[in-house]
Scaffold this active site. Structure first.
Site, PDB file in Angstrom:
ATOM      1  N   ALA A 113      35.999  47.767   5.912  1.00  0.00           N
ATOM      2  CA  ALA A 113      37.904  47.975   5.809  1.00  0.00           C
ATOM      3  C   ALA A 113      38.684  49.172   6.192  1.00  0.00           C
ATOM      4  O   ALA A 113      38.527  50.055   6.587  1.00  0.00           O
ATOM      5  CB  ALA A 113      37.842  48.481   3.761  1.00  0.00           C
ATOM      6  N   LYS A 117      39.777  46.521  12.850  1.00  0.00           N
ATOM      7  CA  LYS A 117      39.676  46.830  13.407  1.00  0.00           C
ATOM      8  C   LYS A 117      38.412  45.519  13.915  1.00  0.00           C
ATOM      9  O   LYS A 117      38.167  44.222  14.183  1.00  0.00           O
ATOM     10  CB  LYS A 117      37.956  47.292  13.621  1.00  0.00           C
ATOM     11  CG  LYS A 117      38.336  49.079  14.177  1.00  0.00           C
ATOM     12  CD  LYS A 117      37.340  49.957  13.508  1.00  0.00           C
ATOM     13  CE  LYS A 117      38.087  51.679  13.941  1.00  0.00           C
ATOM     14  NZ  LYS A 117      39.073  51.733  12.946  1.00  0.00           N
ATOM     15  N   CYS A 233      37.317  59.015  12.826  1.00  0.00           N
ATOM     16  CA  CYS A 233      38.345  59.872  12.689  1.00  0.00           C
ATOM     17  C   CYS A 233      37.890  61.036  12.654  1.00  0.00           C
ATOM     18  O   CYS A 233      38.718  61.889  11.800  1.00  0.00           O
ATOM     19  CB  CYS A 233      39.010  58.863  12.309  1.00  0.00           C
ATOM     20  SG  CYS A 233      39.089  58.664  10.357  1.00  0.00           S
TER      21      CYS A 233
END
Length: 470
Positions: A113, A117, A233
């Protein structure tokens, strides 16, 4: 922005970056970079460049990726509802690109989610093979399913499971796996200020342990010779270089392999992990002060052919789950065929493998993997959702509309993107229009956006209520 950064975070970053620290801090005073990625399942890159109402600047590490300027609102344009592109932060386009998915392969997006991607991987598959897109959180899994639908993905299965549950069902199954792992989100501080409030040193440690568990499950599901891409990230070495180092210690059957675009991506730092290994330079860091994008980390790994787990489990004859085969399946297929022959005859021939039709309740799907047993798994979508079987009739689903072109339907109503009728349609209003009665594909500049039903001088609106614009 820099004054709101957690003190523990800035102290650690200063100790890591030394002379680059001021440039790193300065990046937080700059505006974020906006990106969109063209969806080749609906339109090719060059055609979109010609058509685009927005100024575009190519993103070097993703051929279909573009930056667009502040002030543009591509999410409020009808082309977005048509699925011509996906809004995605530029750095976030790198993990799926690095995985290198090929048509016909079995791909797993383990932490999928909201779907950026997954839609990128589905585009690389070109409709061939199987994509399983998994998300452990139910609400986020629904958003994932909706985004795959909007982008006209036909060969994806959306699951809402733990990695461990999938590992039990799919040992040594996937050719490539993407683990865009849950992380402390430090790379998103500039884009999502709320991530700052959620951050703590304890969360970094918690995420590190979670990442290792997810990677362990992924290792079990990957075939020998397969490819695994790990991404986060965050800037935290514990979640990046250290997670990879610990994983490699646990799984000597894996090896790091080089990533593309070294001219844009800085190498990983061996000194930031224990034990130190020079191979960590094959991983990559995307720094906001060195490129136009947010913070990211990437590692690409290959599972050796002769590893300790290189034997596939005994092949067993798989049966479709009993829940997928209710008594009305035959009648459901007949209702579909009657509808398809009348409304979309070309598609009726293309989607004609009876073994691929799966019925869940009154919902009919066309599965990319009809022999797989989904019984006992939480599954939101099994391939292409064709529609709903109702008494003596078939009502086509929104997903079906989005995969069709005007040439595939008997009747369609086309509107220009700047036509106010398009806005009325997206708001759920009926449109005054003459035409042949029956199901009608609504298109914008030739790209499908949804269904209408022509009757009595008007096009009745069948755009899903949950997607309507207000």
């Amino acid at each position: 922005m820099t004054s709101t950064l957690p003190a523990a975070f800035t102290e650690r970053m200063q100790s890591l970056l030394h002379q680059d620290f001021e440039a790193f801090l300065e990046s937080y005073r700059k505006s974020i970079s906006h990106g969109l990625r063209v969806n080749p399942l609906k339109i090719d890159r060059d055609a979109f460049i010609t058509l685009s109402p927005f100024e575009l600047e190519s993103i070097p590490w993703c051929p279909e990726g573009f930056r667009y300027p502040d002030g543009a609102r591509p999410g409020k344009h009808p082309y977005h509802a048509c699925g011509l592109y996906y809004l995605q932060e530029p750095s976030a386009m790198s993990p799926a690109e690095a995985l290198g998915a090929q048509p016909g392969e079995r791909i797993l997006d383990l932490c999928a989610a909201p779907g950026g991607k997954s839609t990128q991987l589905a585009a690389a598959l070109q409709g061939e093979g199987l994509l399983i897109a998994n998300e452990i959180h139910p609400q986020r899994a629904r958003a994932l399913s909706e985004n795959l639908e909007r982008c006209a993905v036909q060969n994806a299965v959306v699951t809402n499971e733990t990695p461990e549950r999938l590992m039990e069902r799919f040992p040594l199954f996937f050719d490539r796996i993407l683990v865009d792992a849950p992380c402390s989100g430090e790379g998103m501080f500039r884009k999502l200020p709320e991530a700052i409030e959620d951050w703590s040193p304890e969360k970094v440690t918690e995420c590190h342990h979670m990442q290792l568990d997810i990677l362990d499950a992924a290792a079990r599901m990957l075939v020998p010779g397969g490819t695994l891409v790990y991404s986060t990230c965050t800037f935290a070495p514990l979640e990046n270089e250290q997670s990879i180092t610990t994983f490699l210690t646990r799984h000597p059957e894996f090896e790091l392999i080089p990533l593309p675009h070294p001219e844009w991506f800085a190498p990983g730092q061996p000194a930031w992990a224990k034990p130190q290994t020079d191979d960590l330079r094959l991983t990559a860091r995307l720094w906001p002060h060195l490129l136009e994008g947010e913070g990211h980390y990437l590692a690409k790994l290959r599972k050796k052919e002769d590893g300790p787990n290189d034997q596939r489990p005994p092949r067993r004859k798989e049966k479709r789950a009993s829940k997928s085969l209710p008594a009305g399946r035959k009648e459901a297929i007949a209702a579909w065929q009657k509808f398809a022959v009348e409304v979309i005859p070309y598609t009726a021939k293309r989607l004609s493998d009876e073994s691929a039709f799966l019925l869940f309740g009154d919902q009919l799907f066309y599965s990319p993997a009809p022999t797989l047993n989904w019984d006992g798994l939480k599954v939101l979508r099994v391939g292409l959702h064709l529609g709903t079987v109702k008494k003596n009739r078939f009502e086509p689903g929104h997903a079906l509309a989005l995969v069709l072109s005007p040439e595939e339907v008997v009747g369609h109503a086309n509107f220009k993107a700047d036509d106010q009728e398009v806005m009325r349609y997206l708001r759920g209003e009926a449109l005054l229009r003459e035409g042949e009665p029956g199901w009608t594909l609504v298109t914008v500049d030739g790209f499908s956006i949804g269904w209408g039903k022509q009757a009595d001088g008007q096009l009745k609106n069948h755009y899903p209520k949950g997607l309507r614009w207000v």
